[in-house]
Design a protein around this motif. Structure first.
Motif, PDB file in Angstrom:
ATOM      1  N   HIS A  13       0.846  -1.193   0.000  1.00 53.11           N
ATOM      2  CA  HIS A  13       0.000   0.000   0.000  1.00 53.11           C
ATOM      3  C   HIS A  13       0.881   1.242   0.000  1.00 53.11           C
ATOM      4  N   ASN A  14       1.515   1.476  -1.139  1.00 56.05           N
ATOM      5  CA  ASN A  14       2.530   2.530  -1.220  1.00 56.05           C
ATOM      6  C   ASN A  14       2.224   3.618  -2.239  1.00 56.05           C
ATOM      7  N   ASN A  15       0.966   3.680  -2.683  1.00 56.00           N
ATOM      8  CA  ASN A  15       0.577   4.766  -3.595  1.00 56.00           C
ATOM      9  C   ASN A  15      -0.928   5.013  -3.473  1.00 56.00           C
ATOM     10  N   ILE A  22       1.005   3.587   6.462  1.00 59.98           N
ATOM     11  CA  ILE A  22       2.292   3.790   7.127  1.00 59.98           C
ATOM     12  C   ILE A  22       2.248   3.099   8.487  1.00 59.98           C
ATOM     13  N   ILE A  23       3.431   2.786   8.989  1.00 60.77           N
ATOM     14  CA  ILE A  23       3.562   2.187  10.314  1.00 60.77           C
ATOM     15  C   ILE A  23       4.215   3.217  11.225  1.00 60.77           C
ATOM     16  N   ILE A  24       3.614   3.423  12.400  1.00 61.39           N
ATOM     17  CA  ILE A  24       4.219   4.249  13.441  1.00 61.39           C
ATOM     18  C   ILE A  24       4.149   3.431  14.719  1.00 61.39           C
ATOM     19  N   ASN A  26       4.598   0.273  15.351  1.00 58.03           N
ATOM     20  CA  ASN A  26       3.875  -0.987  15.166  1.00 58.03           C
ATOM     21  C   ASN A  26       2.362  -0.840  15.046  1.00 58.03           C
ATOM     22  N   THR A  27       1.896   0.361  14.798  1.00 58.14           N
ATOM     23  CA  THR A  27       0.482   0.611  14.505  1.00 58.14           C
ATOM     24  C   THR A  27       0.383   1.038  13.051  1.00 58.14           C
ATOM     25  N   VAL A  28      -0.619   0.528  12.350  1.00 59.11           N
ATOM     26  CA  VAL A  28      -0.785   0.820  10.921  1.00 59.11           C
ATOM     27  C   VAL A  28      -1.867   1.881  10.735  1.00 59.11           C
ATOM     28  N   TYR A  29      -1.532   2.894   9.936  1.00 56.75           N
ATOM     29  CA  TYR A  29      -2.446   3.995   9.653  1.00 56.75           C
ATOM     30  C   TYR A  29      -2.672   4.100   8.150  1.00 56.75           C
ATOM     31  N   ASP A  30      -3.914   4.347   7.757  1.00 51.37           N
ATOM     32  CA  ASP A  30      -4.248   4.593   6.354  1.00 51.37           C
ATOM     33  C   ASP A  30      -4.282   6.109   6.162  1.00 51.37           C
ATOM     34  N   VAL A  31      -3.281   6.639   5.467  1.00 55.77           N
ATOM     35  CA  VAL A  31      -3.173   8.088   5.270  1.00 55.77           C
ATOM     36  C   VAL A  31      -3.575   8.512   3.857  1.00 55.77           C
ATOM     37  N   ALA A  49       4.964   6.154   2.359  1.00 52.89           N
ATOM     38  CA  ALA A  49       3.863   5.194   2.192  1.00 52.89           C
ATOM     39  C   ALA A  49       4.411   3.785   1.998  1.00 52.89           C
ATOM     40  N   GLY A  50       3.810   2.848   2.726  1.00 52.28           N
ATOM     41  CA  GLY A  50       4.235   1.451   2.639  1.00 52.28           C
ATOM     42  C   GLY A  50       5.411   1.123   3.541  1.00 52.28           C
TER      43      GLY A  50
END
Length: 84
Positions: A13-15, A22-24, A26-31, A49-50
């Motif tokens: 999920h890089n585009n 993104i991971i912050i 160990n938590t995943v966020y959909d930006v 991203a990714g």
């Protein structure tokens, strides 16, 4: 509902077409939808991203930013077994 992701899942999920995750810490966020609202611009989110963006995030943000946006952007966590 919170999902579990591997770093490889997030990396796909890089585009904007596939979604930007993104991971912050160990938590995943959909930006994906947040990118245009990001005060630092969409370009910086597209660059991470990714990926695990923890280091870059903490360099410019504090805990209050996560508290504010986490309910809207958090989609899951990195699987325990996938951590390095």
């Amino acid at each position: 509902m919170s999902q579990s992701f591997t770093p490889a899942d997030v990396a796909t999920h890089n585009n904007a077409e596939k979604g930007m995750y993104i991971i912050i810490d160990n938590t995943v966020y959909d930006v994906t939808k947040f990118a245009d609202e990001h005060p630092g611009g969409a370009k910086i989110l597209k660059r991470v991203a990714g990926k695990d963006a923890s280091k870059q995030f903490w360099k410019y943000h504090n805990e209050s930013v996560l508290k504010k946006y986490s309910p809207k952007l958090k989609i899951g966590d990195v699987k325990e077994a996938a951590k390095l």
